[in-house]
Enzyme design. Structure first.
Site, PDB file in Angstrom:
ATOM      1  N   ASP A 227     -17.637   1.565   0.037  1.00 19.47           N
ATOM      2  CA  ASP A 227     -18.552   2.552  -0.530  1.00 19.47           C
ATOM      3  C   ASP A 227     -17.837   3.875  -0.781  1.00 19.47           C
ATOM      4  O   ASP A 227     -16.932   4.248  -0.030  1.00 19.47           O
ATOM      5  CB  ASP A 227     -19.720   2.771   0.441  1.00 19.47           C
ATOM      6  CG  ASP A 227     -20.934   3.381  -0.233  1.00 19.47           C
ATOM      7  OD1 ASP A 227     -20.914   3.533  -1.476  1.00 19.47           O
ATOM      8  OD2 ASP A 227     -21.901   3.712   0.472  1.00 19.47           O
TER       9      ASP A 227
ATOM     10  N   HIS B 183     -13.709   3.538  -9.277  1.00 21.60           N
ATOM     11  CA  HIS B 183     -13.665   2.087  -9.078  1.00 21.60           C
ATOM     12  C   HIS B 183     -12.254   1.549  -9.299  1.00 21.60           C
ATOM     13  O   HIS B 183     -11.803   0.651  -8.578  1.00 21.60           O
ATOM     14  CB  HIS B 183     -14.661   1.400 -10.018  1.00 21.60           C
ATOM     15  CG  HIS B 183     -16.099   1.720  -9.723  1.00 21.60           C
ATOM     16  ND1 HIS B 183     -16.669   1.467  -8.500  1.00 21.60           N
ATOM     17  CD2 HIS B 183     -17.070   2.275 -10.501  1.00 21.60           C
ATOM     18  CE1 HIS B 183     -17.945   1.852  -8.525  1.00 21.60           C
ATOM     19  NE2 HIS B 183     -18.206   2.344  -9.723  1.00 21.60           N
TER      20      HIS B 183
ATOM     21  N   LEU C  59      -4.146 -15.630   4.947  1.00 19.78           N
ATOM     22  CA  LEU C  59      -5.345 -14.802   4.988  1.00 19.78           C
ATOM     23  C   LEU C  59      -6.334 -15.358   3.977  1.00 19.78           C
ATOM     24  O   LEU C  59      -5.938 -15.732   2.866  1.00 19.78           O
ATOM     25  CB  LEU C  59      -5.014 -13.339   4.646  1.00 19.78           C
ATOM     26  CG  LEU C  59      -6.195 -12.373   4.440  1.00 19.78           C
ATOM     27  CD1 LEU C  59      -6.858 -12.065   5.778  1.00 19.78           C
ATOM     28  CD2 LEU C  59      -5.737 -11.075   3.770  1.00 19.78           C
TER      29      LEU C  59
END
Length: 255
Positions: free
Chosen positions: A25, A42, A136
């Site tokens: 956020d 972004h 991962l």
């Protein structure tokens, strides 16, 4: 592969969280502070994603789940949504090969049927290319909502198993959840100062340790991740037990 439910058993856990989930956020606010358009925030956020993926892999985190686009984010201005979709498509095009080279498996969870066919093809290609990687697992939650996840799991269970409501148990529903391939998150991080889970992994966060930071996502880096992990290490994870029971368990392990 099945994983332990924290409401049924006490899952194994250590100093390094096995699974970290993050709500990224603050991109828009970061851009505003820099006097830039929201999309610039972004774009900068994608750089933080790269840094966080690398840092998690280096620290031994096995699963990283990022909330990229919620089922409620369609409510944003149409122009911003369109730009986010373009950015998502570009990131899939440019990042998957790098993930593959670094042993990272990509998974995308959510109601992807609403996305452009080009994005869906890139998702399928990325998941297929990286399917055997084990260093991962990076999960991107896109057009995802926790309530959607539970409802789609219930719908699939009822359709495939022909069950009545009275017969449904937790262990029957769990395999149909979008993230059935991953253990429940040990550590949940939300950047940007807000202190809520915003319909993210509602089922899976039952016993996760919650960590909130004022730091905006574009400013989140390896040092910020280490701060979150340090906070996690300081927590007493009881899973319904008392502190005394936890101490007795520790002493029994040493003996």
């Amino acid at each position: 592969m099945s994983h332990v439910s924290s409401t049924k058993e006490i899952p194994a856990h250590g100093d390094v969280p096995r699974h970290v989930a993050i709500i990224m956020d603050g991109n828009g606010r970061w851009a505003k502070r820099q006097h830039l358009p929201r999309i610039a925030g972004h774009r900068r956020g994608v750089e933080s994603v790269r840094a966080t993926v690398a840092a998690c892999a280096e620290r031994g985190v096995e699963y990283l789940t990022l909330f990229a686009f919620s089922s409620e984010n369609w409510r944003r201005p149409a122009e911003e949504v369109a730009l986010l979709m373009q950015l998502f498509q570009m990131a899939l095009s440019s990042e998957v090969e790098k993930l593959h080279r670094n042993g990272v498996r990509l998974k995308v969870v959510g109601d992807t049927g609403r996305f452009d066919p080009a994005i869906r093809r890139l998702i399928e290609q990325g998941e297929r290319l990286t399917a055997d990687n084990r260093r991962l697992t990076l999960t991107v939650a896109a057009n995802y909502g926790g309530r959607w996840d539970i409802m789609q799991a219930l719908t699939r269970l009822l359709k495939e198993r022909n069950l009545s409501g009275e017969e449904i148990r937790e262990e029957m529903l769990a395999p149909y959840l979008a993230m059935n391939y991953a253990p429940e998150p040990d550590l949940f991080i939300r950047t940007g100062g807000e202190q809520r889970v915003s319909n993210f992994l509602l089922w899976q966060l039952a016993y996760s340790e919650l960590y909130f930071t004022e730091r905006l996502w574009p400013d989140f880096d390896a040092a910020a991740l280490d701060e979150a992990i340090a906070s996690y290490r300081a927590r007493e994870r009881r899973f319904g037990r008392t502190s005394e029971q936890l101490e007795q368990s520790r002493r029994a392990e040493v003996a």
